[in-house]
Motif scaffolding. Structure first.
Motif, PDB file in Angstrom:
ATOM      1  N   LEU A  13       0.829  -1.203   0.000  1.00  0.00           N
ATOM      2  CA  LEU A  13       0.000   0.000   0.000  1.00  0.00           C
ATOM      3  C   LEU A  13       0.863   1.254   0.000  1.00  0.00           C
ATOM      4  N   GLN A  14       1.903   1.271   0.801  1.00  0.00           N
ATOM      5  CA  GLN A  14       2.809   2.428   0.824  1.00  0.00           C
ATOM      6  C   GLN A  14       3.545   2.582  -0.511  1.00  0.00           C
ATOM      7  N   HIS A  20       1.992   6.876  -6.984  1.00  0.00           N
ATOM      8  CA  HIS A  20       0.864   7.678  -7.471  1.00  0.00           C
ATOM      9  C   HIS A  20       0.843   9.025  -6.746  1.00  0.00           C
ATOM     10  N   PRO A  21       1.589   9.992  -7.253  1.00  0.00           N
ATOM     11  CA  PRO A  21       1.694  11.284  -6.551  1.00  0.00           C
ATOM     12  C   PRO A  21       0.367  12.034  -6.414  1.00  0.00           C
ATOM     13  N   GLU A  22      -0.628  11.672  -7.232  1.00  0.00           N
ATOM     14  CA  GLU A  22      -1.929  12.333  -7.129  1.00  0.00           C
ATOM     15  C   GLU A  22      -2.730  11.828  -5.924  1.00  0.00           C
ATOM     16  N   ILE A  23      -2.264  10.745  -5.319  1.00  0.00           N
ATOM     17  CA  ILE A  23      -2.927  10.178  -4.146  1.00  0.00           C
ATOM     18  C   ILE A  23      -2.189  10.653  -2.897  1.00  0.00           C
ATOM     19  N   ASP A  24      -2.939  11.336  -2.033  1.00  0.00           N
ATOM     20  CA  ASP A  24      -2.322  11.952  -0.859  1.00  0.00           C
ATOM     21  C   ASP A  24      -2.469  11.139   0.420  1.00  0.00           C
ATOM     22  N   ALA A  29      -5.819   5.883  -1.438  1.00  0.00           N
ATOM     23  CA  ALA A  29      -5.169   4.742  -2.081  1.00  0.00           C
ATOM     24  C   ALA A  29      -6.063   3.516  -2.032  1.00  0.00           C
ATOM     25  N   VAL A  30      -6.631   3.235  -0.874  1.00  0.00           N
ATOM     26  CA  VAL A  30      -7.520   2.080  -0.741  1.00  0.00           C
ATOM     27  C   VAL A  30      -8.734   2.248  -1.652  1.00  0.00           C
ATOM     28  N   ALA A  31      -9.297   3.452  -1.717  1.00  0.00           N
ATOM     29  CA  ALA A  31     -10.441   3.709  -2.585  1.00  0.00           C
ATOM     30  C   ALA A  31     -10.072   3.499  -4.054  1.00  0.00           C
ATOM     31  N   ALA A  32      -8.905   3.978  -4.474  1.00  0.00           N
ATOM     32  CA  ALA A  32      -8.463   3.818  -5.857  1.00  0.00           C
ATOM     33  C   ALA A  32      -8.260   2.343  -6.202  1.00  0.00           C
ATOM     34  N   TRP A  37     -10.317  -2.552  -8.851  1.00  0.00           N
ATOM     35  CA  TRP A  37     -10.649  -3.970  -8.756  1.00  0.00           C
ATOM     36  C   TRP A  37     -12.123  -4.200  -9.082  1.00  0.00           C
ATOM     37  N   PHE A  38     -13.006  -3.387  -8.481  1.00  0.00           N
ATOM     38  CA  PHE A  38     -14.436  -3.546  -8.732  1.00  0.00           C
ATOM     39  C   PHE A  38     -14.775  -3.321 -10.201  1.00  0.00           C
ATOM     40  N   THR A  39     -14.142  -2.355 -10.825  1.00  0.00           N
ATOM     41  CA  THR A  39     -14.385  -2.087 -12.239  1.00  0.00           C
ATOM     42  C   THR A  39     -13.908  -3.247 -13.098  1.00  0.00           C
ATOM     43  N   ASN A  40     -12.710  -3.730 -12.844  1.00  0.00           N
ATOM     44  CA  ASN A  40     -12.151  -4.812 -13.654  1.00  0.00           C
ATOM     45  C   ASN A  40     -12.851  -6.151 -13.448  1.00  0.00           C
ATOM     46  N   HIS A  41     -13.602  -6.285 -12.363  1.00  0.00           N
ATOM     47  CA  HIS A  41     -14.303  -7.540 -12.098  1.00  0.00           C
ATOM     48  C   HIS A  41     -15.812  -7.420 -12.296  1.00  0.00           C
TER      49      HIS A  41
END
Length: 62
Positions: A13-14, A20-24, A29-32, A37-41
């Motif tokens: 996760l780290q 991904h510098p756009e993720i603060d 990160a968990v949401a992304a 995963w949900f989209t690809n499945h």
């Protein structure tokens, strides 16, 4: 949020956040990751671009 995952998952996760510098935040990160995963499945629709079917007419033909 406390570290609730296995240490190897925390490390991954780290690394994801670092890549991904756009993720603060960890929550972002968990949401992304979950959204991906949900989209690809098939649990979330894929984002689509273009003209919606109800907006198509002869003026859209190329």
């Amino acid at each position: 949020m406390p570290d609730i995952y296995d240490p190897t998952v925390e490390q991954a996760l780290q690394a994801f956040i670092s890549d991904h510098p756009e993720i603060d935040t960890r929550d972002q990160a968990v949401a992304a990751i979950l959204t991906n995963w949900f989209t690809n499945h098939g649990y979330l629709p894929h984002a689509q671009e273009g003209t919606r079917p109800e907006d198509l007419d002869a003026s859209n033909d190329d």
